[in-house]
Motif scaffolding. Structure first.
Motif, short mmCIF file in Angstrom:
data_model
loop_
_atom_site.label_atom_id
_atom_site.label_comp_id
_atom_site.label_asym_id
_atom_site.label_seq_id
_atom_site.Cartn_x
_atom_site.Cartn_y
_atom_site.Cartn_z
N CYS B 229 0.81 -1.23 0.00
CA CYS B 229 0.00 0.00 0.00
C CYS B 229 0.84 1.28 0.00
N ALA B 232 2.62 1.67 -3.42
CA ALA B 232 1.65 1.88 -4.50
C ALA B 232 1.08 3.28 -4.41
N LEU B 236 1.69 6.89 -7.06
CA LEU B 236 0.66 7.76 -7.62
C LEU B 236 0.90 9.22 -7.27
N GLY B 287 -4.58 1.12 3.61
CA GLY B 287 -5.51 0.98 2.49
C GLY B 287 -6.22 2.28 2.18
N LEU B 290 -3.96 4.58 0.33
CA LEU B 290 -3.87 4.22 -1.09
C LEU B 290 -5.12 4.68 -1.84
N ALA B 294 -5.18 7.10 -4.97
CA ALA B 294 -5.75 6.67 -6.25
C ALA B 294 -6.79 7.67 -6.74
N LEU B 295 -7.44 8.36 -5.81
CA LEU B 295 -8.45 9.34 -6.20
C LEU B 295 -7.85 10.71 -6.50
N TRP C 92 -10.92 -1.52 -10.61
CA TRP C 92 -10.87 -0.06 -10.72
C TRP C 92 -9.42 0.42 -10.61
N THR C 97 -5.98 3.65 -12.59
CA THR C 97 -4.73 4.26 -12.16
C THR C 97 -3.59 3.54 -12.88
N LEU C 99 -1.42 1.79 -11.56
CA LEU C 99 -0.99 0.59 -10.84
C LEU C 99 -1.28 -0.66 -11.68
N ALA C 111 -5.63 -4.68 2.55
CA ALA C 111 -6.44 -3.64 3.20
C ALA C 111 -7.77 -4.22 3.69
#
Lengths: 267, 301, 400
Positions: B229, B232, B236, B287, B290, B294-295, C92, C97, C99, C111
């Motif tokens: 997490c 990753a 971003l 989480g 992350l 991601a958003l 998603w 993204t 990833l 998670a």
């Protein structure tokens, strides 16, 4: 059984040529899944020349280059660099892999990638100083990419990515440059820029070997060729080795009408 | 909470959790970039059989056998995965699935079969750790940090994770260039004479050591959250490797500190007196970080 | 005791558990095959771990609404919901993204699992006056399984098998060649969704027997095992189902035969043993036969290369080549050919010439593609075809 005298002198001459050559391949065979991609290829590349490895798709051109460099393991055969092993010649050999062989989404800028070419000079912990900065910028200038120095590599076009790869090899300051499909999928301006750099390297006494598949530009770009399709078909100066007969064998008589086949030289 | 309580009950778990998160997140960057994120998954699952094996051989739960056993298990797992992938021509995901489930099953079976009543080792503890139990009972307040007698009572897990974190940071600093080059372009790295195989294996071993040292704190599954997490999310945020690694460290620390704090005091806000699993909360926060990256992360696309 | 267990003599409950496990094993093996062929085996790991928060939430809601929190259908429904959201989260993250899918899988599984652990500790502190026992969903537990639970699992397994049978054609097509499938009118996304739905169903049904950590083994190991034995999709499906069923039967039987033998790990280990045997000994794709074939191939190529070099009067550089030639009495220690070596070398060169001609001849091109550096052309072409080639090469003295 004694070999005839002429044979001995011929062999001596060949061995002398091998000593001088930046890259000699002997009996190179590479197989994937018990299917030879390259079979028993012998070749001696001459110093100070731009040599092309020519052949159709799937002819094993890239595989031959990668096997010579130890990137893939050959089933049989060996490669000799400057009369010695690759391990002892690494400072004199630069490699430009296929552009598609890496993930361009990697978090790095153009300068970061070019600086990789200085690794053998810097070592693990050597300080990256101002002179190294200068080398990176000089390499970028040679390929006309100095304005992109701090650009993220994922934002570059295909041609720009190819130039960055070439700049990384230039930063290695080698004597022998091995390029895998440097002109594949690049724009015309990049193609011109790359060939200009290669010709400059030649005039500085360097040797260039490039995998190439565009037959129409072979005579313009290369001094010597190795025409192959799994095995060697012909090798030598373009005038003698890049013949319609050799291409006929290499492409199995399937040359597309649009492709320009060289005219046989009048005897 | 006063100073004495904080030092005795929160300081060491916070430190251990933070160091564990850091030790995992740093090699995790390279796992994520090499498309080997699930190697972290596999490693964390085989830590259990490694520790059980070490216990069966030595009869005790002590640091060095545990570290060695887990590192050995991780190497065995990676070699098996590679062998199945290469010689069996099976795609890597499936090869991993075969190996780590089988080794994990063997670990569980051995654990159930062996008599571990005398030591602190059971399946649940192995799965989600027990960060809250790593307290410093000898501490009476901040002054204990200068008191040799009290310092001797620090939980041994703290030394273990400090050592491993230090080793991971040092390894990263020393081998930064080879790691970056071989992760970006393995073929080119080979022609430079870099031992790409050893580098790949080194990342795996570093991850295994981090996983086993973090094992006490967060257990073998939440370790995956720490591996994946923060790196990753960091990916971003930026397009530069160095910056990414820095972000991942920041995210790991935020997850550890915030997670531990929320687990301890969060339930009180809802009128409950009982704390929830700190390890679980750390993974949950990771989480959520992350999800936010991601958003909203500037380099998300 | 083991024989009793395997022949269903251990009483009604144990028998039913074994039957349920076998149906589950078959369903998982069959379903997992499509997942494996689509190269998405580990998506199932994310799905499986994402069931945990659902179990916790379902328990809390059941308890708060005054029901028994351990009501299995309710727990399974809850687990299916969060598993589904986990699956969508993976999709998603990997599509919206930068990833990659593996990072998305790892992030989602860890998670969700972490959040599930938080919920489990919340449940532990709820004053419901009963042991929730939800930990049994981690590693599975067949001890004390209710009769209704076993029936539920058995029916679930049957349902999945039936659904796979129903959708076998489009799923085979999609997993074999997605590109072709979509051009021939199969809705790729729908079939993928169906496939994932079935995987999810197997996972949920398998939670009670093998637990959420190991249920992926049921989905992955049997298809990988089956792949060693055949190249045909339908056969891989059938074999994977069979291997999954056998592993579940043996594993459940072993587990029932003695105390302290947990069912889930045993099923997985039996499955792995079948895998290991297959990987080692399967014909063609197995390790042993590949190894033998590779050695033979390498030897053949070296000898061929050596003979060709001798025929053309070139020196042989490779020590291995010389050693192999000497071992067959074709060369002397200095690399010079023996009498038989000279004959064989000339024959090899002629064979090579024939291949060359065959390759340049359009109507022989297909046969010529079978060249692998050691096959004799006589094995591929008819005598007439070879005679035609020889006519074009010219008289034998052209070959030195």
């Amino acid at each position: 059984m004694q070999a005839p005298l002429e044979d001995v002198t011929a062999r001596d001459a060949r061995e002398r040529a091998d000593q001088d050559s930046p890259l000699v391949l002997r009996g190179m065979t590479v197989a994937y899944d018990q299917k030879p991609a390259v079979f028993s290829v012998d070749a001696t590349f001459r110093s100070g020349k731009i040599s092309g490895i020519i052949g159709p798709n799937g002819a094993g051109k890239s595989t031959l280059l990668r096997a010579a460099l130890g990137v893939v393991k050959p089933l049989a055969g060996r490669a000799t660099f400057f009369g010695s092993t690759l391990a002892r010649s690494r400072n004199r050999v630069a490699y430009v892999p296929q552009r598609a062989s890496v993930d361009w989404d990697f978090p790095a800028r153009v300068v970061d990638v070019v600086a990789q070419g200085l690794y053998r000079r810097l070592g693990l912990l050597g300080r990256f100083g101002r002179e190294h900065d200068g080398m990176v910028m000089a390499a970028l200038e040679r390929v006309g990419m100095e304005d992109f120095a701090s650009r993220q590599i994922g934002q570059l076009s295909g041609g720009q990515q190819q130039r960055v790869f070439l700049a990384r090899a230039l930063a290695q300051d080698a004597r022998l440059y091995l390029l895998d499909e440097p002109f594949a999928g690049v724009d015309a301006a990049t193609e011109r820029a790359i060939i200009k750099v290669l010709k400059a390297l030649r005039s500085e006494g360097g040797t260039v070997i490039a995998v190439h598949h565009d037959l129409s530009t072979v005579e313009e770009y290369f001094d010597e060729v190795l025409v192959m399709n799994v095995r060697k078909i012909s090798a030598g100066p373009v005038e003698t080795a890049f013949t319609p007969e050799a291409l006929d064998i290499a492409y199995g008589g399937r040359l597309e009408p649009g492709m320009r086949v060289p005219q046989k030289e009048p005897a | 909470m006063n100073g004495a309580d904080f030092v005795a009950f929160s300081l060491t778990p916070l430190l251990i959790g933070s160091l564990a998160a850091l030790a995992c997140a740093l090699p995790g960057n390279f796992l994520v970039l090499r498309r080997q994120a699930l190697v972290g998954d596999a490693i964390s699952h085989v830590v259990l059989p490694g520790i059980v094996l070490a216990f069966l051989v030595t009869g005790t739960i002590s640091t060095w056998p545990m570290l060695l056993g887990s590192a050995a298990a991780a190497i065995v797992a990676v070699v098996l995965i590679e062998a199945i992938r290469r010689f069996g021509r099976i795609e890597p995901g499936a090869a991993m699935g075969v190996v780590f489930t089988a080794m994990f099953a063997a670990g569980v079976l051995a654990l159930e079969q062996s008599d571990t009543s005398g030591v602190h080792l059971d399946v649940e503890h192995a799965l989600f750790g027990n960060l809250e139990s790593l307290i410093w009972l000898d501490a009476t307040g901040w002054e204990s940090l200068l008191d040799p007698a009290a310092l001797a009572g620090l939980p041994p897990e703290l030394f273990r994770i400090s050592l491993v974190t230090l080793a991971v940071v040092a390894g990263l600093a020393v081998f930064w260039r080879p790691l970056a080059i071989s992760t970006f372009d393995e073929g080119f790295a080979k022609t430079l004479g870099l031992p790409v195989r050893a580098i790949g294996l080194g990342i795996v071993i570093a991850s295994a050591l981090a996983a086993v040292a973090a094992f006490d704190a967060v257990g073998s599954i939440i370790v995956i959250a720490m591996f994946i997490c923060p790196p990753a999310a960091a990916r971003l945020m930026t397009n530069r490797l160095g910056v990414q690694v820095a972000w991942s460290a920041v995210f790991a620390l935020i997850a550890a500190v915030l997670g531990f704090t929320l687990a301890g005091s969060g339930p009180a806000w809802f009128g409950s007196e009982n704390a929830v699993s700190a390890a679980g909360m750390v993974g949950t926060v990771a989480g959520v970080i992350l999800a936010c990256a991601a958003l909203f992360g500037p380099a998300r696309n | 005791m083991l024989r009793d267990a395997l022949t269903f003599q251990l009483g009604y409950n144990a028998t039913l558990v074994t039957v349920a496990a076998v149906l589950l094993g078959i369903a998982a093996g069959v379903t997992g095959t499509f997942l494996f062929l689509r190269k998405r085996a580990l998506v199932s790991d994310a799905i499986a771990h994402a069931t945990l928060p659902g179990i916790g939430l379902a328990f809390i809601m059941l308890t708060l609404s005054g029901h028994d929190g351990r009501y299995l259908p309710g727990l399974l429904a809850g687990s299916a919901l969060t598993a589904m959201s986990g699956l969508f989260a993976v999709q998603w993250l990997s599509s919206r993204t930068r990833l990659s899918e593996d990072a998305a899988i790892g992030a989602v599984l860890s998670a969700y699992f972490s959040f599930g652990i938080v919920l489990l500790t919340v449940i532990q502190t709820m004053s419901t006056g009963q042991q929730a026992g939800l930990e049994s969903f981690l590693l599975g537990s067949t001890a004390g399984m209710l009769l209704t639970d076993a029936i539920l699992i058995a029916l679930g397994g049957l349902l999945v098998v039936a659904l796979v049978f129903l959708f076998r054609r489009p799923m085979s097509l999609v997993s074999f060649d997605p590109g072709f499938a979509s051009t021939s009118g199969v809705r790729l996304d729908r079939i993928d969704l169906t496939m994932m739905g079935l995987v999810l169903a197997v996972t949920v049904v398998g939670l009670k027997v093998v637990g959420l950590i190991l249920v992926v083994a049921l989905l992955i190991i049997p298809p990988v095992t089956a792949r060693f034995w055949t190249n045909r999709v339908e056969l891989v499906v059938l074999l994977a189902g069979a291997f999954g069923g056998i592993a579940a039967w043996l594993g459940a039987g072993l587990s029932a035969s003695a105390p302290d033998l947990p069912t889930g790990p045993l099923i997985v280990l039996v499955s792995f043993c079948i895998f290991a045997i297959s990987m080692a000994f399967a014909p063609r794709r197995g390790l042993l036969s590949s190894l033998v074939r590779h050695r033979r191939f390498q030897t053949g190529v070296h000898i061929r290369q050596g003979l060709l070099a001798m025929a053309q009067g070139q020196p042989i550089y490779e020590p291995l080549t010389i050693r192999l030639l000497r071992g067959r009495g074709l060369a002397r220690a200095d690399g010079m050919p023996t009498r038989e070596g000279t004959v064989r070398a000339a024959r090899a060169l002629r064979d090579e010439k024939r291949w060359e001609i065959a390759r340049a001849t359009p109507e022989l091109e297909l046969a010529a593609a079978r060249y692998d550096g050691r096959t004799q052309i006589e094995d591929v072409l008819t005598a007439d075809q070879i005679a035609e080639i020889d006519r074009r090469i010219g008289p034998p003295e052209a070959v030195q």
